[in-house]
Design a protein around this motif. Structure first.
Motif, PDB file in Angstrom:
ATOM      1  N   LEU A  81       0.856  -1.180   0.000  1.00 45.75           N
ATOM      2  CA  LEU A  81       0.000   0.000   0.000  1.00 45.75           C
ATOM      3  C   LEU A  81       0.893   1.231   0.000  1.00 45.75           C
ATOM      4  CD1 LEU A  81      -3.030   0.750   0.185  1.00 45.75           C
ATOM      5  CD2 LEU A  81      -2.771   0.784   2.659  1.00 45.75           C
ATOM      6  N   GLU A  82       0.486   2.255  -0.747  1.00 45.78           N
ATOM      7  CA  GLU A  82       1.219   3.516  -0.812  1.00 45.78           C
ATOM      8  C   GLU A  82       0.241   4.668  -0.643  1.00 45.78           C
ATOM      9  OE1 GLU A  82       3.131   3.697  -4.610  1.00 45.78           O
ATOM     10  OE2 GLU A  82       4.512   2.067  -4.141  1.00 45.78           O
ATOM     11  N   ALA A  83       0.714   5.740  -0.041  1.00 36.64           N
ATOM     12  CA  ALA A  83      -0.116   6.932   0.121  1.00 36.64           C
ATOM     13  C   ALA A  83       0.751   8.179  -0.012  1.00 36.64           C
ATOM     14  CB  ALA A  83      -0.814   6.922   1.474  1.00 36.64           C
ATOM     15  N   ARG A  84       0.094   9.246  -0.438  1.00 34.35           N
ATOM     16  CA  ARG A  84       0.727  10.567  -0.478  1.00 34.35           C
ATOM     17  C   ARG A  84      -0.104  11.464   0.421  1.00 34.35           C
ATOM     18  NH1 ARG A  84       0.044  14.843  -3.952  1.00 34.35           N
ATOM     19  NH2 ARG A  84      -1.332  13.555  -5.219  1.00 34.35           N
ATOM     20  N   VAL A  85       0.549  12.089   1.386  1.00 32.25           N
ATOM     21  CA  VAL A  85      -0.159  12.924   2.360  1.00 32.25           C
ATOM     22  C   VAL A  85       0.517  14.283   2.467  1.00 32.25           C
ATOM     23  CG1 VAL A  85      -1.027  10.992   3.737  1.00 32.25           C
ATOM     24  CG2 VAL A  85       1.180  11.977   4.304  1.00 32.25           C
ATOM     25  N   ASP A  86      -0.292  15.286   2.775  1.00 34.67           N
ATOM     26  CA  ASP A  86       0.234  16.590   3.154  1.00 34.67           C
ATOM     27  C   ASP A  86       0.161  16.657   4.668  1.00 34.67           C
ATOM     28  OD1 ASP A  86       0.513  17.179   0.488  1.00 34.67           O
ATOM     29  OD2 ASP A  86      -1.175  18.561   0.396  1.00 34.67           O
ATOM     30  N   VAL A  87       1.252  17.040   5.286  1.00 34.01           N
ATOM     31  CA  VAL A  87       1.334  17.077   6.747  1.00 34.01           C
ATOM     32  C   VAL A  87       1.644  18.497   7.195  1.00 34.01           C
ATOM     33  CG1 VAL A  87       2.562  16.208   8.767  1.00 34.01           C
ATOM     34  CG2 VAL A  87       2.131  14.690   6.830  1.00 34.01           C
ATOM     35  N   VAL A  88       0.809  19.009   8.098  1.00 35.13           N
ATOM     36  CA  VAL A  88       1.070  20.304   8.731  1.00 35.13           C
ATOM     37  C   VAL A  88       1.258  19.993  10.205  1.00 35.13           C
ATOM     38  CG1 VAL A  88       0.249  22.646   9.094  1.00 35.13           C
ATOM     39  CG2 VAL A  88      -0.399  21.423   7.007  1.00 35.13           C
ATOM     40  N   ILE A  95      -3.460  15.356   5.608  1.00 33.50           N
ATOM     41  CA  ILE A  95      -4.440  15.387   4.522  1.00 33.50           C
ATOM     42  C   ILE A  95      -4.063  14.306   3.513  1.00 33.50           C
ATOM     43  CG2 ILE A  95      -5.506  16.791   2.725  1.00 33.50           C
ATOM     44  CD1 ILE A  95      -4.388  19.261   4.388  1.00 33.50           C
ATOM     45  N   LEU A  96      -4.938  13.346   3.321  1.00 32.67           N
ATOM     46  CA  LEU A  96      -4.686  12.274   2.370  1.00 32.67           C
ATOM     47  C   LEU A  96      -4.914  12.790   0.959  1.00 32.67           C
ATOM     48  CD1 LEU A  96      -4.055   9.242   1.967  1.00 32.67           C
ATOM     49  CD2 LEU A  96      -6.520   8.851   2.036  1.00 32.67           C
ATOM     50  N   ARG A  97      -3.870  12.760   0.121  1.00 39.69           N
ATOM     51  CA  ARG A  97      -3.954  13.243  -1.255  1.00 39.69           C
ATOM     52  C   ARG A  97      -4.148  12.101  -2.251  1.00 39.69           C
ATOM     53  NH1 ARG A  97      -5.662  18.079  -0.723  1.00 39.69           N
ATOM     54  NH2 ARG A  97      -4.272  19.406   0.461  1.00 39.69           N
ATOM     55  N   ASP A  98      -3.570  10.942  -1.944  1.00 39.11           N
ATOM     56  CA  ASP A  98      -3.656   9.815  -2.852  1.00 39.11           C
ATOM     57  C   ASP A  98      -3.346   8.542  -2.081  1.00 39.11           C
ATOM     58  OD1 ASP A  98      -3.864   8.513  -5.389  1.00 39.11           O
ATOM     59  OD2 ASP A  98      -1.680   8.473  -5.519  1.00 39.11           O
ATOM     60  N   VAL A  99      -4.035   7.465  -2.431  1.00 45.01           N
ATOM     61  CA  VAL A  99      -3.739   6.153  -1.860  1.00 45.01           C
ATOM     62  C   VAL A  99      -3.913   5.135  -2.972  1.00 45.01           C
ATOM     63  CG1 VAL A  99      -6.102   5.764  -1.018  1.00 45.01           C
ATOM     64  CG2 VAL A  99      -4.190   4.560   0.049  1.00 45.01           C
ATOM     65  N   ARG A 100      -2.995   4.179  -3.022  1.00 43.43           N
ATOM     66  CA  ARG A 100      -3.097   3.170  -4.068  1.00 43.43           C
ATOM     67  C   ARG A 100      -2.409   1.886  -3.645  1.00 43.43           C
ATOM     68  NH1 ARG A 100       0.930   2.423  -7.927  1.00 43.43           N
ATOM     69  NH2 ARG A 100       2.895   3.407  -7.412  1.00 43.43           N
ATOM     70  N   ARG A 101      -2.799   0.847  -4.333  1.00 45.00           N
ATOM     71  CA  ARG A 101      -2.170  -0.459  -4.152  1.00 45.00           C
ATOM     72  C   ARG A 101      -1.246  -0.665  -5.345  1.00 45.00           C
ATOM     73  NH1 ARG A 101      -4.424  -3.229  -0.154  1.00 45.00           N
ATOM     74  NH2 ARG A 101      -6.470  -2.615   0.586  1.00 45.00           N
ATOM     75  N   PRO A 102       0.066  -0.649  -5.117  1.00 43.67           N
ATOM     76  CA  PRO A 102       0.988  -0.794  -6.250  1.00 43.67           C
ATOM     77  C   PRO A 102       0.852  -2.166  -6.894  1.00 43.67           C
ATOM     78  CG  PRO A 102       2.187  -0.828  -4.182  1.00 43.67           C
ATOM     79  CD  PRO A 102       0.757  -0.531  -3.853  1.00 43.67           C
ATOM     80  N   MET A 103       0.969  -2.183  -8.197  1.00 47.83           N
ATOM     81  CA  MET A 103       0.887  -3.430  -8.954  1.00 47.83           C
ATOM     82  C   MET A 103       2.299  -3.864  -9.332  1.00 47.83           C
ATOM     83  SD  MET A 103      -2.194  -3.839  -8.768  1.00 47.83           S
ATOM     84  CE  MET A 103      -3.261  -4.647  -9.906  1.00 47.83           C
ATOM     85  N   PHE A 104       2.575  -5.119  -9.171  1.00 44.81           N
ATOM     86  CA  PHE A 104       3.874  -5.662  -9.533  1.00 44.81           C
ATOM     87  C   PHE A 104       3.709  -6.589 -10.725  1.00 44.81           C
ATOM     88  CE2 PHE A 104       4.177  -4.711  -5.011  1.00 44.81           C
ATOM     89  CZ  PHE A 104       5.285  -3.887  -5.015  1.00 44.81           C
ATOM     90  N   GLU A 105       4.726  -6.614 -11.573  1.00 39.99           N
ATOM     91  CA  GLU A 105       4.673  -7.492 -12.736  1.00 39.99           C
ATOM     92  C   GLU A 105       4.764  -8.940 -12.280  1.00 39.99           C
ATOM     93  OE1 GLU A 105       7.486  -6.578 -15.769  1.00 39.99           O
ATOM     94  OE2 GLU A 105       7.186  -4.427 -15.525  1.00 39.99           O
ATOM     95  N   LYS A 106       3.944  -9.786 -12.868  1.00 36.49           N
ATOM     96  CA  LYS A 106       3.977 -11.208 -12.546  1.00 36.49           C
ATOM     97  C   LYS A 106       5.293 -11.800 -13.021  1.00 36.49           C
ATOM     98  CE  LYS A 106      -0.597 -12.955 -12.036  1.00 36.49           C
ATOM     99  NZ  LYS A 106      -1.513 -13.979 -12.465  1.00 36.49           N
ATOM    100  N   GLY A 107       5.845 -12.646 -12.184  1.00 33.41           N
ATOM    101  CA  GLY A 107       7.041 -13.375 -12.557  1.00 33.41           C
ATOM    102  C   GLY A 107       8.339 -12.686 -12.192  1.00 33.41           C
ATOM    103  N   SER A 108       8.311 -11.382 -11.897  1.00 28.95           N
ATOM    104  CA  SER A 108       9.557 -10.683 -11.604  1.00 28.95           C
ATOM    105  C   SER A 108      10.197 -11.191 -10.317  1.00 28.95           C
ATOM    106  CB  SER A 108       9.341  -9.172 -11.534  1.00 28.95           C
ATOM    107  OG  SER A 108       8.425  -8.859 -10.517  1.00 28.95           O
TER     108      SER A 108
END
Length: 113
Positions: A81-88, A95-108
Motif C-alpha cells: 500500500l502507498e499513500a501521499r499525504v500533506d502534513v502540517v 491530509i490524504l492526497r492519494d492512496v493506491r495499491r501498487p501493482m507488480f509485474e507477474k514473474g519478476s
C-alpha cells in the motif's frame, strides 16, 4: 568497524507513527475523501496500519505550511500500500492526497528465486 546508516526520513516516519497511534479518524486530524478510499478498496484500518507500520520515503516542502510525504508499507493483510499525504505538523493535520495499491509485474519476483 561497522557502518551505521541512518534511515532517510526517520523523523517524518516517527512523527507519522506517533500520529497514527494517538489520533483516531473521528478526531478530525486526518482529512480524507471517502470515495478515494472506496475506489482504492482501502479501509481506514488499512490506512492507519500503513501510517503505524510503513515508512516515509519522500518528503518535500510545500509552498505554504507543511510538507508532502510519500508513505510505503502494507495493509493489515500484508498487501502493499502507498499513500501521499500533506502534513502540517504545527496544526497536527494529515491530509490524504492519494492512496493506491501498487501493482507488480507477474514473474519478476518468481524469476529471482
Amino acid at each position: 568497524m561497522a557502518v551505521i546508516r541512518k534511515r532517510r526520513h526517520q523523523l517524518e516516519t516517527e512523527w507519522l507513527r506517533a500520529f497514527a497511534s494517538t489520533y483516531l479518524p473521528a478526531d478530525g486530524a486526518l482529512i480524507f475523501e471517502p470515495p478515494m478510499l472506496r475506489d482504492a478498496e482501502v479501509s481506514l484500518i488499512d490506512l492507519r496500519h500503513l501510517f503505524k507500520k510503513g515508512r516515509v520515503v519522500t518528503a518535500d516542502k510545500l509552498d505554504g505550511p507543511g510538507a508532502c510525504w510519500s508513505v510505503v508499507g502494507c495493509d493489515c493483510e500484508g498487501n502493499p500500500l502507498e499513500a501521499r499525504v500533506d502534513v502540517v505538523s504545527e496544526e497536527i493535520t494529515v491530509i490524504l492526497r492519494d492512496v493506491r495499491r501498487p501493482m507488480f509485474e507477474k514473474g519478476s519476483d518468481d524469476d529471482a528465486a
